[in-house]
Design an enzyme around this catalytic site. Sequence first.
Site, PDB file in Angstrom:
ATOM      1  N   ASP A 185       1.037  -1.330   0.063  1.00 16.76           N
ATOM      2  CA  ASP A 185      -0.115   0.044  -0.011  1.00 16.76           C
ATOM      3  C   ASP A 185       0.862   1.206   0.247  1.00 16.76           C
ATOM      4  OD1 ASP A 185      -2.471   1.319   0.084  1.00 16.76           O
ATOM      5  OD2 ASP A 185      -2.322   1.693   2.507  1.00 16.76           O
ATOM      6  N   GLU A 211       3.073  -8.095   7.303  1.00 13.19           N
ATOM      7  CA  GLU A 211       1.668  -8.939   7.241  1.00 13.19           C
ATOM      8  C   GLU A 211       1.897  -9.815   5.857  1.00 13.19           C
ATOM      9  OE1 GLU A 211      -1.527  -6.033   5.994  1.00 13.19           O
ATOM     10  OE2 GLU A 211      -1.635  -4.983   8.062  1.00 13.19           O
ATOM     11  N   TYR A 257      -7.337  -3.045  12.617  1.00 13.59           N
ATOM     12  CA  TYR A 257      -8.346  -2.131  11.836  1.00 13.59           C
ATOM     13  C   TYR A 257      -9.745  -2.416  12.343  1.00 13.59           C
ATOM     14  CZ  TYR A 257      -4.227  -0.276   9.564  1.00 13.59           C
ATOM     15  OH  TYR A 257      -2.940   0.267   9.385  1.00 13.59           O
ATOM     16  N   GLU A 289      -0.208  -1.239  14.232  1.00 10.46           N
ATOM     17  CA  GLU A 289      -1.027  -0.593  13.364  1.00 10.46           C
ATOM     18  C   GLU A 289      -2.351  -0.344  13.908  1.00 10.46           C
ATOM     19  OE1 GLU A 289      -0.982  -1.077   9.169  1.00 10.46           O
ATOM     20  OE2 GLU A 289       1.259  -1.300   9.263  1.00 10.46           O
TER      21      GLU A 289
HETATM   22  C1  GCB Z   1      -1.867  -2.319   6.595  1.00 11.09           C
HETATM   23  C2  GCB Z   1      -0.756  -2.240   6.021  1.00 11.09           C
HETATM   24  C3  GCB Z   1      -0.358  -0.989   5.728  1.00 11.09           C
HETATM   25  C4  GCB Z   1      -1.514  -0.158   4.810  1.00 11.09           C
HETATM   26  C5  GCB Z   1      -2.647  -0.074   6.049  1.00 11.09           C
HETATM   27  C6  GCB Z   1      -3.667   0.583   5.531  1.00 11.09           C
HETATM   28  O1  GCB Z   1      -2.386  -3.194   7.382  1.00 11.09           O
HETATM   29  O2  GCB Z   1       0.417  -2.792   6.857  1.00 11.09           O
HETATM   30  O3  GCB Z   1       0.829  -0.781   4.795  1.00 11.09           O
HETATM   31  O4  GCB Z   1      -1.002   1.020   4.601  1.00 11.09           O
HETATM   32  O5  GCB Z   1      -2.969  -1.494   6.288  1.00 11.09           O
HETATM   33  O6  GCB Z   1      -4.049   1.882   5.682  1.00 11.09           O
HETATM   34  O7  GCB Z   1      -4.477  -0.274   4.498  1.00 11.09           O
END
Ligand code: GCB
Length: 604
Positions: free
Chosen positions: A178, A422, A475, A511
Amino acid sequence: LSTCQGLYPKDSPSRLLKDLDGIWHFKIDDSLSRNEGFDKEWYLKPLNDTILMPVPASYNDITQDHKIRDFLGWAWYDRNFWVPGSWLDGKTRVVLRFESAYYYTIVWVNGKQVMTHDGGHLPFEADIAEHLEEGQPNRVTVAVNNTLTAKTLPVGSVTYHNGEEYPPNYFTFTGDFDFFNYAGIQRSVKLYTTPKAYISDISVVTELEEDGSASVAYTVMVGGVEGNNEVTYEVSLSGVKDSGTVTDGIAKGTLKITNPTLWWPWTLSSTPGAMQPFQVKITTDGVTDMYIQSVGLREITVTEDQFLINGKPFYFHGIGKHEDWDIIGKGINDALLMKDLNALLWLNASAFRATTYPFAEEMLDLADKAGIVVIGESTSVGQKSVSNFGNESLAHHLQVMKELINRDKNHPSVVLWSLANEPESSLSVAEEYFQTLVEATHTLDPTRPVSFTCNLDYNNDKVFKHMDLIMLNRYLDWYQNGGHPEVVPYALRYDLEQWRKLYKKPIMISEYGAGTIPGFHKDPPVMWTEEYQVLALSAFWPVFDEYRKSFLIGEMVWSFADFETAQSTSRTDGNHKGLLTRQRQPKLAAHVVRERFSALAEGR
Ligand code: GCB
């Protein structure tokens, strides 16, 4: 062809430095074969039909031409430079060094190939003295290719589209990550000299003793010694000196420092970031090489539920970050690095994660001095299928860890190695693969813990059993339960408890975050608004507060600033999970996170 990695180029009484940054000539090879540069041996002469291109910078956003922005394949650079005759006396190494170029690079000097390098974000260099001419300009030519495959790190793929419904030779590129596939000579290029016999590597490892003293074990590597010539050495640190004779190219010893000034993160000490000069001299045949390596004396320990720096529990309250800026892409610029450091300090962040690739060493120097802790990460992202875990991938991954540790081992700010972001750690091939990597990484660096970041559930991952601690990307009110932060306390508590049942290892949320378009407001908050980002992040905090008293060692917001990605329907001109805009201006959540980080730093 030997491509080695040396010490960061610095001048000293025995070393001179010449900058090759600036405006180079540039062209992309978009010929039908996409290989015209090699077929026609472009490196033998000055490149023709070029445009001007700054170095260091990603080339993508410099022009108004979308063909250059989205280019995939061989991009070519060249420039001329002069060297003084005194450098060509046969007794001097003249080293050409690239701090990084992305992704696969070939370098020629005056038409002779002098080095190749596989992978971005890490330095490579070669002694080019024998190829240089006195009294006339010398030419360096670089071909750099950003094509990614199932076996590169990061992982990517190219799809060719044939048929009348497509333009001729049409293909598309997908990177399994990403961020934008920025490319080119993204960091500095330098020439530096050393004597023939030279200091090729330095490392120091600190152990704190019961009596408050520090034992600093040093290893100095010496290259280029001819025959059986005797080489002597002298080292000094904090007024403590040692000296002796170099054996088989190695000088080793331990300095006992009785009242050491330790390196501390800013959250654990009011005098953080103490860096000290470790001076090394080697002499042979009356010629001395000298290098001053900055070091910080500190020790890392990981227990079942804590991460300790110099014996004190450290809490990672920080941010995952990219190297990503307007115009220069993943290029490097001191003013922008300094701005990022200042923004991290303003946010009261105790740590940042150099997410998904090794950051410029210049940034690590700033973190060292400020006492900001860094999680160093390899270039692995997108390892999702069995084909990404073969021997070729493993060999490259091992090489990346070797180069990364070799470059960053003396940075006290770097406290932890993350092997990957990941990966599909549910695969059996992944388990074997990462077991090998962890063992190799521990051998290369026994002083730092090793882990990786994982987005899978406790019942899917097969790899954490081999790691020193657990890092989870979560998330819970964005990709899952989007719009429903009220689910987070339940989901997060459940998640942490399940992992803890499996492993008695510390856990970090590496994250968590929410996409936020600056200027979008709504109350009650909805996804993409600044209010929602505040809500989405703060929903995690009561659970963090509960568990940071036991085994939770960190909370890392994703992300520091908005950043560029490939174009897609899920990304509105980039990823907007930044606390700051891409121009480093705060969104609403930045102020709220800043307050929380301040309280955490004060131990509230
Ligand atoms: C993740 C990734 C990261 C992305 C992020 C996102 O899990 O590790 O590289 O930028 O999510 O914002 O989707």
